[in-house]
Design an enzyme around this catalytic site. Structure first.
Site, mmCIF file in Angstrom:
data_model
loop_
_atom_site.group_PDB
_atom_site.id
_atom_site.type_symbol
_atom_site.label_atom_id
_atom_site.label_comp_id
_atom_site.label_asym_id
_atom_site.label_seq_id
_atom_site.Cartn_x
_atom_site.Cartn_y
_atom_site.Cartn_z
ATOM 1 C CB ALA A 110 -7.960 7.361 5.688
ATOM 2 C CG ASN A 144 -6.130 0.777 13.163
ATOM 3 O OD1 ASN A 144 -5.222 1.540 13.418
ATOM 4 N ND2 ASN A 144 -6.393 -0.272 13.930
ATOM 5 C CE LYS A 147 -2.906 2.692 3.016
ATOM 6 N NZ LYS A 147 -3.513 2.796 4.337
#
Lengths: 256, 64
Positions: free
Chosen positions: A183, A205, A96
């Site tokens: 994100a 996350n 990534k």
């Protein structure tokens, strides 16, 4: 639904939930893999520490695809060095690309990301670039050999949701690669909405790591992502621009 | 002197394998870069560290 695979660079996945491991614990990885079925987990590359004997790899079960990122890179050259080191660490060809010049908002540098994608795709990497959603940049990433495109929903770690929604929709509509929203997704409803729009997968996350009950939130995300995917495949019902449309028959009742 | 992970160390003349043997790194879980180029594991025994070299020894950590 059983044949509905996520395909990235020729690799097939059943799960559309990608776990970021910046804030990680055994509990998070266990919840993500066992309860939410995550098959891809991101990692970062850092200077090795001779004192710290524990490794995140001890926590990740066999069969999980590791997705090293190039975080810490400030330009394409550094990202390429980090990617090569990651591959030498022996966990596959996925990378990534994450290139940031700015430490306040952590926004990706799209131009350097295109350069790094070009170099790494030529070296045989499965390149998944993290980017600020811009159609022209996404097209350049496709031409450079990217295997997916990872637009941000809002600033990393902010849990602010789909601030860039309209622009992600344009990528979904125009780019013939999996669009993975990365994100900023903070709630299951936001993950679900992105999937309804046609996103191929969601990476999260902070939304999990900072939740009150981590395993329960992980399970909520799993259900939201699956619900959104099903809704996308089903095709959403239409929206009226004005007026109403009865869903019940209105004729022949209590009147002549 | 050789700069390893930002620290100047007096290891010029040693091979990478000899240097790593003096550390606690888990050899299966590190990758080594010397002056910007990857040193493959098969080359550790034959790669001599030279004065002025810059070496990075890295491993995986949690990250998004």
């Amino acid at each position: 639904m059983n044949n509905d695979k996520l395909i990235i660079g020729g690799h097939e996945f059943n799960s559309r939930f990608i776990l970021g491991s910046g804030k990680y614990s055994m509990k998070l990885i266990e919840a993500a893999v066992k309860d939410a079925g995550a098959e891809i987990i991101t990692l970062a590359v850092r200077r090795a520490n001779t004192k710290e004997q524990e490794s995140i790899l001890d926590y990740i079960p066999e069969g999980i695809t590791l997705l090293p990122n190039t975080s810490g890179a400030r330009n394409a050259e550094e990202a390429v060095r980090i990617a090569r080191l990651a591959r030498e660490l022996g966990c596959g060809d996925f990378v990534k690309i994450e290139i940031m010049r700015d430490s306040k908002y952590l926004l990706p540098d799209n131009q350097e990301t295109i350069k790094a994608t070009d170099i790494l795709a030529n070296e045989g990497f499965v390149v998944m670039p993290y980017m600020y959603p811009d159609l022209n940049v996404a097209r350049d990433l496709v031409n450079a050999g990217a295997s997916s495109v990872m637009p941000l929903a809002s600033p990393i770690g902010s849990n602010k949701g789909l601030a860039t929604k309209e622009f992600i929709q344009i990528l979904i509509d125009e780019i013939d690669l999996p669009i993975i929203v990365d994100a900023g997704i903070g709630r299951p409803s936001q993950a679900c909405e992105a999937m309804e729009m046609g996103a191929a997968a969601i990476m999260a996350n902070t939304a999990l790591a900072t939740a009150g009950d981590l395993p329960m939130m992980t399970s909520a995300f799993k259900n939201a992502i699956e619900a959104g995917r099903k809704a996308y495949l089903a095709g959403l019902g239409r929206v009226l621009t004005r007026g109403a449309s009865a869903s019940d028959p209105l004729t022949g009742f209590l009147r002549d | 002197m050789v700069k390893i992970n930002g620290e100047e160390l007096n290891v010029a003349g040693k091979t990478i394998a000899e240097y790593l043997a003096t550390t606690n790194y888990d050899p299966k879980r590190i990758a080594v870069e010397r002056n910007g180029d990857i040193v493959f594991k098969s080359q550790y025994g034959e790669t001599l560290l030279q004065d002025g070299d810059s070496v990075e020894v890295v491993s995986f950590v949690g990250g998004g």
